[in-house]
Write a protein that holds these residues in place. Structure first.
Motif, mmCIF file in Angstrom:
data_model
loop_
_atom_site.group_PDB
_atom_site.id
_atom_site.type_symbol
_atom_site.label_atom_id
_atom_site.label_comp_id
_atom_site.label_asym_id
_atom_site.label_seq_id
_atom_site.Cartn_x
_atom_site.Cartn_y
_atom_site.Cartn_z
ATOM 1 N N ALA A 151 78.077 22.477 18.949
ATOM 2 C CA ALA A 151 76.845 21.844 18.478
ATOM 3 C C ALA A 151 76.421 20.684 19.378
ATOM 4 O O ALA A 151 75.235 20.550 19.720
ATOM 5 C CB ALA A 151 77.032 21.353 17.043
ATOM 6 N N ALA A 154 75.247 21.998 22.819
ATOM 7 C CA ALA A 154 73.897 22.559 22.691
ATOM 8 C C ALA A 154 72.858 21.459 22.502
ATOM 9 O O ALA A 154 71.744 21.543 23.043
ATOM 10 C CB ALA A 154 73.846 23.540 21.515
ATOM 11 N N ARG A 155 73.219 20.418 21.761
ATOM 12 C CA ARG A 155 72.299 19.299 21.554
ATOM 13 C C ARG A 155 71.974 18.610 22.876
ATOM 14 O O ARG A 155 70.829 18.244 23.140
ATOM 15 C CB ARG A 155 72.912 18.305 20.575
ATOM 16 N N SER A 158 69.636 20.801 24.837
ATOM 17 C CA SER A 158 68.313 20.792 24.206
ATOM 18 C C SER A 158 67.553 19.517 24.546
ATOM 19 O O SER A 158 66.357 19.557 24.852
ATOM 20 C CB SER A 158 68.447 20.938 22.688
ATOM 21 N N ILE A 294 65.423 25.747 24.664
ATOM 22 C CA ILE A 294 65.858 24.921 23.538
ATOM 23 C C ILE A 294 66.243 25.822 22.368
ATOM 24 O O ILE A 294 67.303 25.651 21.744
ATOM 25 C CB ILE A 294 64.738 23.949 23.117
ATOM 26 N N LEU A 295 65.383 26.796 22.091
ATOM 27 C CA LEU A 295 65.669 27.767 21.030
ATOM 28 C C LEU A 295 66.913 28.573 21.378
ATOM 29 O O LEU A 295 67.771 28.819 20.516
ATOM 30 C CB LEU A 295 64.475 28.697 20.840
ATOM 31 N N TRP A 298 70.218 26.768 20.741
ATOM 32 C CA TRP A 298 70.501 26.704 19.302
ATOM 33 C C TRP A 298 70.949 28.070 18.772
ATOM 34 O O TRP A 298 71.918 28.166 17.999
ATOM 35 C CB TRP A 298 69.250 26.232 18.564
ATOM 36 N N ALA A 301 74.508 28.861 19.840
ATOM 37 C CA ALA A 301 75.466 28.036 19.097
ATOM 38 C C ALA A 301 75.725 28.677 17.731
ATOM 39 O O ALA A 301 76.865 28.731 17.254
ATOM 40 C CB ALA A 301 74.939 26.614 18.942
ATOM 41 N N LYS A 302 74.663 29.165 17.080
ATOM 42 C CA LYS A 302 74.813 29.849 15.799
ATOM 43 C C LYS A 302 75.558 31.169 15.958
ATOM 44 O O LYS A 302 76.391 31.542 15.133
ATOM 45 C CB LYS A 302 73.430 30.112 15.187
#
Length: 435
Positions: A151, A154-155, A158, A294-295, A298, A301-302
């Motif tokens: 997380a 990825a942040r 992003s 950016i998408l 995320w 990561a999911k």
């Protein structure tokens, strides 16, 4: 003692992505390649005279990227090991940050008359960017717990994409509508863009440097730091021999990262030289790529949280293979834009996921994070050197970027095979790790 998962420290760490990512987008990907091709050419629209050698500008650009990452690959392991011993990772991070930012600013003086020296400014801006990332990445396992690696990684990516998009929008308006700013010299907007990158990078990095703690080393350096650095690298290499999954991951990363980095650095030239797209359209589509990335960061990561890191990486690599095959056959601008959208979707995901996967695979409670991340960085940089150099060689031999794309597709396939072998190895040893 540093307390992990401190929101202020995490924010400061992620903010460096905001600061430095403008270099990757504005300098390397969007504006500099186009400006270089338009400014440094000689009689033939695609040729530059570099120290007496007549080469295609795309070849010179590829070789310049290769040279920059070769310098980092040869020096960062030593600097990283010394940083681990001295407890001065942030100091080294600052040095490379300012080296890169200053050379970005010097590109403001890039004209046809001094394009050779400006090529070296570009090279050293890359050295500074890549060098600072080594130490930046090594902070991740020291400031957050393992369950937050994906997380937070990825942040960071992003935030980098958001920051770079903001600056690119400003630069894009200046390039496409210089009259809004009272500019009449066509060469001035891109040169102002280069100056803005250096200022943005060094300026916003101050927040990171002010709030990111310097991690004190628990090692006692004996004798000269230089020899301690080499001893530490030897120790880490020995540890890798007893960590088969980590070693294989580095092999897979070496292969697929070769493709990822080459595509990222040379996609603009492909659209410019192979499809003859205008500079405004190219920069605009690169802007869209950043937003989609950016998408993508995320989503992956999911995906990793649900399927595991290695399976998520396999999905990403399969998509990259499809992108390369599609690039070989693409003929129109519309087709290129569709491919670019897909690139954006997997670009952020595979980078963020690779960084967090490696952090998870490090030995528990290791104090050698900078040295371990130097190996990760060496894989990154040498694979980039080989990928961009091979890309340039194939262009030089064939006169076409399309055959270079097929070479890149092949290295993605090799990376995919190694990743699949890791999952098989895990099953055979019944030693699943929390990935």
């Amino acid at each position: 003692m540093l307390i992990k998962n401190d929101p202020k420290v995490i924010r400061a760490w992620c903010f460096y992505d905001w600061a430095n990512s403008v270099h990757a987008l504005v300098i390397v990907t969007a504006i500099f390649p186009i400006y270089f091709g338009a400014t440094a050419v000689t009689k033939d629209p695609d040729l530059v005279n570099f120290w007496g050698f007549e080469l295609q500008n795309s070849v010179v650009f590829s070789y310049a990227v290769s040279a920059a990452f070769l310098i980092i690959a040869l020096t960062s392991p030593l600097f990283s090991a010394i940083a681990d011993y001295s407890g001065r990772k942030k100091l080294f991070m600052k040095f490379f940050c300012y080296l890169g930012a200053i050379n970005c600013a010097l590109l403001f003086f890039f004209t046809k008359e001094n394009y050779i020296s400006s090529t070296f400014y570009f090279i050293f801006s890359l050295v500074g960017w890549a060098g600072s990332i080594v130490f930046y990445n090594s902070f991740l396992p020291e400031i957050v717990t393992e369950d937050r690696y994906d997380a937070v990684s990825a942040r960071g990516f992003s935030m980098g994409y958001v920051g770079s998009v903001i600056l690119l929008i400003f630069n894009l308006t200046m390039v496409l509508k210089p009259e809004w700013y009272g500019i009449t010299d066509d060469s001035l907007p891109p040169r102002i863009a280069f100056l803005s990158v250096g200022s943005w990078w060094a300026g916003f990095a101050q927040y990171t440097f002010a709030n990111l703690p310097e991690i004190a080393s628990e090692k006692k350096a004996e004798g000269n730091w230089l020899f301690n650095g080499f001893r530490q690298l030897k120790h880490v290499m020995g540890q890798l021999q007893n960590m088969p999954i980590l070693k294989r991951f580095l092999m897979a990363y070496f292969c697929y990262n070769m493709g990822v980095q080459t595509v990222m650095y040379l996609a603009t030239l492909f659209g410019d030289k192979e499809l003859h797209l205008d500079s405004g359209s190219l920069i605009a589509v690169l802007l869209v790529i950043q937003l989609v990335a950016i998408l993508g960061a995320w989503l992956f990561a999911k995906c990793s949280a649900k399927l595991g890191n290695f399976k998520a990486l396999i999905i990403a690599v399969v998509i990259w293979i499809g992108i390369c095959l599609g690039a070989f056959f693409v003929q129109t601008g519309s087709q290129f834009y569709v491919l670019a959208f897909i690139v954006g979707l997997v670009m952020g995901g595979i980078q963020a996921l690779s960084r967090s996967t490696y952090a998870k695979l490090l030995p528990v409670n290791t104090n050698d994070t900078a040295s371990f991340f130097s190996f990760y960085d060496v894989c990154d940089k040498i694979s980039t050197v080989i990928g961009t150099f091979a890309f340039g060689v194939v262009i030089q031999l064939t006169g076409s970027m399309r055959y270079s794309v097929l070479v890149i597709a092949a290295v993605f396939v090799v990376g995919l095979i190694v990743l699949m072998r890791i999952i098989t190895l895990q099953k055979q040893k019944k030693a699943f790790i929390s990935l």
